[in-house]
Design a protein around this motif. Structure first.
Motif, mmCIF file in Angstrom:
data_model
loop_
_atom_site.group_PDB
_atom_site.id
_atom_site.type_symbol
_atom_site.label_atom_id
_atom_site.label_comp_id
_atom_site.label_asym_id
_atom_site.label_seq_id
_atom_site.Cartn_x
_atom_site.Cartn_y
_atom_site.Cartn_z
ATOM 1 N N VAL A 86 47.880 36.256 67.347
ATOM 2 C CA VAL A 86 48.364 37.736 67.081
ATOM 3 C C VAL A 86 47.900 38.336 68.411
ATOM 4 N N LEU A 87 48.763 39.157 69.271
ATOM 5 C CA LEU A 87 48.524 39.876 70.154
ATOM 6 C C LEU A 87 48.018 41.203 69.730
ATOM 7 N N ASP A 88 46.724 41.561 69.674
ATOM 8 C CA ASP A 88 46.145 42.765 69.130
ATOM 9 C C ASP A 88 46.069 43.811 70.209
ATOM 10 N N ALA A 89 46.974 44.740 70.121
ATOM 11 C CA ALA A 89 47.035 45.917 71.019
ATOM 12 C C ALA A 89 47.366 47.148 70.419
ATOM 13 N N PRO A 90 46.339 47.692 69.825
ATOM 14 C CA PRO A 90 46.635 48.866 68.844
ATOM 15 C C PRO A 90 47.397 49.998 69.448
ATOM 16 N N GLY A 91 47.018 50.397 70.665
ATOM 17 C CA GLY A 91 47.724 51.627 71.750
ATOM 18 C C GLY A 91 49.493 51.131 71.533
ATOM 19 N N LEU A 92 49.500 49.914 71.578
ATOM 20 C CA LEU A 92 50.989 49.541 71.646
ATOM 21 C C LEU A 92 51.777 49.186 70.403
ATOM 22 N N PHE A 93 51.152 48.831 69.336
ATOM 23 C CA PHE A 93 51.905 48.057 68.457
ATOM 24 C C PHE A 93 51.600 49.135 67.005
ATOM 25 N N ASP A 94 50.355 49.563 66.929
ATOM 26 C CA ASP A 94 49.974 50.308 65.646
ATOM 27 C C ASP A 94 50.706 51.627 65.684
ATOM 28 N N ARG A 95 52.125 51.672 65.029
ATOM 29 C CA ARG A 95 52.664 52.788 64.877
ATOM 30 C C ARG A 95 53.624 52.420 63.835
ATOM 31 N N PRO A 96 54.075 53.929 63.450
ATOM 32 C CA PRO A 96 55.157 53.853 62.135
ATOM 33 C C PRO A 96 56.473 53.419 62.777
ATOM 34 N N GLY A 97 57.419 53.179 61.741
ATOM 35 C CA GLY A 97 58.890 52.912 61.976
ATOM 36 C C GLY A 97 58.908 51.389 62.243
ATOM 37 N N ASN A 98 59.997 50.837 62.512
ATOM 38 C CA ASN A 98 60.081 49.317 62.630
ATOM 39 C C ASN A 98 59.540 48.841 64.008
ATOM 40 N N PRO A 99 59.715 47.650 64.416
ATOM 41 C CA PRO A 99 59.038 47.131 65.419
ATOM 42 C C PRO A 99 59.577 47.749 66.746
ATOM 43 N N TYR A 100 60.651 48.366 67.090
ATOM 44 C CA TYR A 100 61.194 48.604 68.076
ATOM 45 C C TYR A 100 61.458 50.093 68.223
ATOM 46 N N ALA A 101 61.613 50.830 67.161
ATOM 47 C CA ALA A 101 61.774 52.305 67.096
ATOM 48 C C ALA A 101 61.025 53.020 66.125
ATOM 49 N N ASP A 102 60.901 54.509 66.422
ATOM 50 C CA ASP A 102 60.501 55.258 65.262
ATOM 51 C C ASP A 102 60.876 55.626 64.236
ATOM 52 N N ALA A 103 59.993 56.358 63.406
ATOM 53 C CA ALA A 103 60.848 56.385 61.840
ATOM 54 C C ALA A 103 62.160 57.114 62.305
ATOM 55 N N GLY A 104 62.658 57.882 63.328
ATOM 56 C CA GLY A 104 63.936 58.592 63.558
ATOM 57 C C GLY A 104 64.991 57.599 63.921
ATOM 58 N N GLY A 105 64.582 56.542 64.198
ATOM 59 C CA GLY A 105 65.383 55.428 65.005
ATOM 60 C C GLY A 105 65.511 55.516 66.592
ATOM 61 N N VAL A 106 64.414 56.170 67.113
ATOM 62 C CA VAL A 106 64.606 56.485 68.518
ATOM 63 C C VAL A 106 63.582 55.212 68.985
ATOM 64 N N ALA A 107 64.339 54.553 70.184
ATOM 65 C CA ALA A 107 63.503 53.475 70.572
ATOM 66 C C ALA A 107 62.210 54.110 71.353
ATOM 67 N N TYR A 108 61.127 53.323 71.333
ATOM 68 C CA TYR A 108 59.883 53.546 71.677
ATOM 69 C C TYR A 108 60.232 53.642 73.345
ATOM 70 N N ALA A 109 59.452 54.609 73.948
ATOM 71 C CA ALA A 109 59.686 54.679 75.549
ATOM 72 C C ALA A 109 58.977 53.536 76.420
ATOM 73 N N ASP A 110 57.979 53.125 75.738
ATOM 74 C CA ASP A 110 57.188 51.960 76.509
ATOM 75 C C ASP A 110 57.573 50.594 75.802
ATOM 76 N N ASN A 111 58.639 50.414 75.352
ATOM 77 C CA ASN A 111 58.946 49.097 74.944
ATOM 78 C C ASN A 111 59.012 48.061 75.906
ATOM 79 N N HIS A 112 59.206 48.268 76.938
ATOM 80 C CA HIS A 112 59.088 47.597 78.284
ATOM 81 C C HIS A 112 57.586 46.791 78.244
ATOM 82 N N ARG A 113 57.004 47.710 78.049
ATOM 83 C CA ARG A 113 55.457 47.367 78.361
ATOM 84 C C ARG A 113 54.911 46.674 77.000
ATOM 85 N N ARG A 114 55.345 47.202 75.948
ATOM 86 C CA ARG A 114 55.053 46.145 74.634
ATOM 87 C C ARG A 114 55.319 44.836 74.765
ATOM 88 N N PHE A 115 56.611 44.708 75.121
ATOM 89 C CA PHE A 115 57.155 43.264 74.922
ATOM 90 C C PHE A 115 56.872 42.327 76.310
#
Length: 486
Positions: A86-115
Motif C-alpha cells: 500500500v502506498l501510504d501518502a495521506p496528503g494525496l490519498f486521504d480525501r473524500p469522494g471517489n479515487p479520482y474526483a471530489d464529492a462534486g465529481g470534479v477531478a482532483y487538480a493533483d491527479n498527475h502527482r497522485r498516480f
C-alpha cells in the motif's frame, strides 16, 4: 515461479468505481493457480488504509516535489489471499469522494502527482526496496498505473532493475491527460517528454506512457484489441498501437464465480442454478417489490447496471423507452453519471411508476439483485473494451442485449434462427449504434419472451457459459514467461 506485481488504483471488495476493481480483485488468485507468484500495489485510499492488517513499513518513497511524505507498507487486506503493498501518502490519498474526483465529481487538480507516485512506487519495488520480495514483472492496469512502465524504463536505463513490464488497457478513452507543464512533477528524465514518450498533442498522457514503455501490452478482449488499432476507436493512439501490434494481446476478462453466481449469492431473495431456475422467479418478484414496480411475472424485466454515460449506449435505451413500455416491459436502472441522463431516467420513472424504476449511485448488493431479478440485461454500449455486466447477466440467466463491439461481440451469441436451432444463442445483438438497429433487437427479446419454451432454452444455454479467470490467467502467465525468456 515468476514474481509479478499487479498495480491498480482500485480493488474489489474495498474500493470500486467500475470493472477495473473486479479484475484487480480476482486476477491475482487465478494467477497464483496458474503458477505465478503475484502481489498487489494499490494507493492508500481511506478504504484500503483502514482495512490493512499485519502492516509493516517497507521503505519511504521520495517525492519528486518538495512537500508531503510517502511510504510503502506491506500487509494484508480482507478478501485478498496474498501480501499487498500500500502506498501510504495521506496528503494525496486521504480525501473524500471517489479515487479520482471530489464529492462534486470534479477531478482532483493533483491527479498527475497522485498516480505518478503510484508508478514511482512500483519502480522502487522493482529496484528491490523490499529485501523480502522483488518483482520480475510489473503488470500495470490502465492509465493510473501507466507511469510505472515509464519509471521502470528509467530505472532500467540506470541499471537499477531488469524487471519487465506489462500494461493492460481497460478503456482507451480514459487516458490520464494533463498539461505539459505538469511533467516536472512526475520524477521522470526530461527526455521522456517526447513524441517517443509521454507527449501527446502538447499534453502529458499517462496512457501513452504505458503503451510506449511497456514490454508487452494487453487489453481486455480480442475484438477490442483489433478495434483500438483503427482511427475510429484508437482515440488518437491507433498509430502507436499498430506499430506495437506484435506486442499487443487481447485477453478476455473473466468472472469471479465465487462472487457472481446465483448458486451461492447471499444478496438474493432465493438462489438458483441452470438446472433449477425456480429461484429466479422469486428474485424477480422481490426486485419488483423493492423497486416499487407492478409485481407481474408475465412482464419481461430489463435491467441496467451502469455508469450513466453516452458511451454505455443509454441514449438508445431512452430513445426506445416507449417501445419497451408500450410492449408491456419493465425497466430498472442503477447508476449515476451524466446529469441529463439521470434526469431523463428519473422523469421516465415518474411517468411510468409501475414499469420504470431508477436507483442512483453504485450499490453492490442491489446490483446483484437487479441481475438476478432481470430477464434481460441492457448493455448497448457505443464501445465496450470487455464488459462485465453481460457476463454477469449470462451467469444469472438475464439474457444480455448488446451492441456488437469489443468484448460484447466476443461473449454474446444472437438469437438468430440458426443459433436457436443449434442451441448456441445466449442473448440479443445489434450491429449499428442507432436506435433503428437497437429496436429490432428489443423486439426479438419480446418475441422470444412470448415463447417460454424457447426462452428457457436460451436462458439455460446462457447460464452454462463459463468465462472464468483461469483461461485469462494462463494467457497472462504465458506472456510473463515469454518476457522472462526474451
Amino acid at each position: 515461479m515468476t514474481k509479478v506485481l499487479q498495480v491498480s488504483a482500485e480493488l474489489f471488495p474495498l474500493l470500486k468505481t467500475g470493472g477495473l476493481a473486479d479484475v484487480a480483485g480476482a486476477l491475482p488468485a487465478a494467477l497464483a493457480a496458474a503458477g505465478v507468484e503475484p502481489r498487489l500495489l494499490v494507493p492508500g485510499f481511506p478504504a484500503i488504509r483502514d482495512a490493512l492488517t499485519n502492516e509493516c513499513a517497507v521503505a519511504p518513497v521520495a517525492l519528486p516535489w518538495s512537500e508531503g511524505r510517502a511510504a510503502l507498507l506491506r500487509g494484508r487486506l480482507p478478501g485478498i489471499d496474498l501480501p499487498v503493498y500500500v502506498l501510504d501518502a495521506p496528503g494525496l490519498f486521504d480525501r473524500p469522494g471517489n479515487p479520482y474526483a471530489d464529492a462534486g465529481g470534479v477531478a482532483y487538480a493533483d491527479n498527475h502527482r497522485r498516480f505518478a507516485l503510484l508508478g514511482l512506487a512500483a519502480a522502487r519495488l522493482a529496484e528491490g526496496v523490499d529485501p523480502a520480495w522483488s518483482p520480475q514483472i510489473v503488470h500495470a492496469h490502465d492509465w493510473h498505473a501507466g507511469l510505472a512502465c515509464a519509471h521502470i524504463a528509467a530505472s532500467q536505463s540506470r541499471r537499477r532493475t531488469d524487471a519487465r513490464t506489462v500494461f493492460t488497457v481497460h478503456n482507451l478513452a480514459y487516458q490520464g491527460l494533463f498539461p505539459h507543464d505538469h511533467f516536472a512533477d512526475l520524477g521522470l528524465p526530461s527526455q521522456h517528454y517526447a513524441v517517443e514518450g509521454l507527449e501527446f498533442y502538447g499534453q502529458v498522457s499517462f496512457m501513452k506512457a504505458g503503451l510506449h514503455f511497456a514490454d508487452a501490452i494487453t487489453t481486455v478482449s480480442p475484438t477490442y484489441a483489433r478495434e483500438i488499432q483503427t482511427p475510429e476507436q484508437g482515440c488518437g493512439l491507433d498509430g502507436l498501437l499498430r506499430r506495437r501490434a506484435d506486442d499487443l494481446h487481447g485477453i478476455l476478462n473473466g468472472v469471479d464465480y465465487g462472487v457472481w453466481s446465483p448458486v451461492q449469492d447471499t444478496a438474493l431473495a432465493a438462489r438458483y442454478s441452470a438446472d433449477d431456475t425456480a429461484g429466479k422467479a422469486a428474485c424477480k418478484v422481490a426486485l419488483q417489490r423493492e423497486c416499487g414496480l407492478a409485481e407481474r411475472p408475465d412482464a419481461p424485466l430489463f435491467g441496467v447496471v451502469s455508469r450513466l454515460t453516452e458511451q454505455k449506449g443509454l441514449p438508445l435505451v431512452l430513445e426506445a423507452l416507449s417501445d419497451l413500455v408500450d410492449a408491456g416491459g419493465q425497466l430498472v436502472v442503477l447508476g449515476a453519471g451524466d446529469a441529463r441522463l439521470e434526469a431523463e431516467f428519473a422523469a421516465a420513472a415518474q411517468r411510468h411508476p409501475a414499469q420504470v424504476a431508477r436507483r442512483t449511485g453504485m450499490d453492490e448488493a442491489l446490483a446483484h439483485r437487479i441481475v438476478a431479478g432481470s430477464d434481460v440485461m441492457l448493455v448497448p454500449s457505443r464501445f465496450e473494451p470487455c464488459g462485465l455486466t453481460q457476463l454477469y447477466g449470462l451467469s444469472y440467466g438475464a439474457l444480455p442485449l448488446v451492441h456488437r463491439v469489443g468484448g460484447l461481440a466476443d461473449t454474446v451469441v444472437d438469437t438468430t434462427l440458426e443459433d436457436l436451432a443449434a442451441g448456441t444463442a445466449t442473448g440479443f445483438v445489434f450491429d449499428a449504434f442507432t436506435a433503428d438497429a437497437y429496436r429490432p433487437a428489443l423486439r426479438r427479446a419480446f418475441a422470444l419472451w412470448s415463447r417460454p419454451e424457447y426462452w428457457a432454452r436460451v436462458r439455460t444455454a446462457a447460464m452454462r457459459q463459463r468465462y472464468g479467470w483461469d483461461t485469462a490467467a494462463r494467457r497472462y502467465a504465458d506472456i510473463y514467461r515469454n518476457l522472462m525468456q526474451s
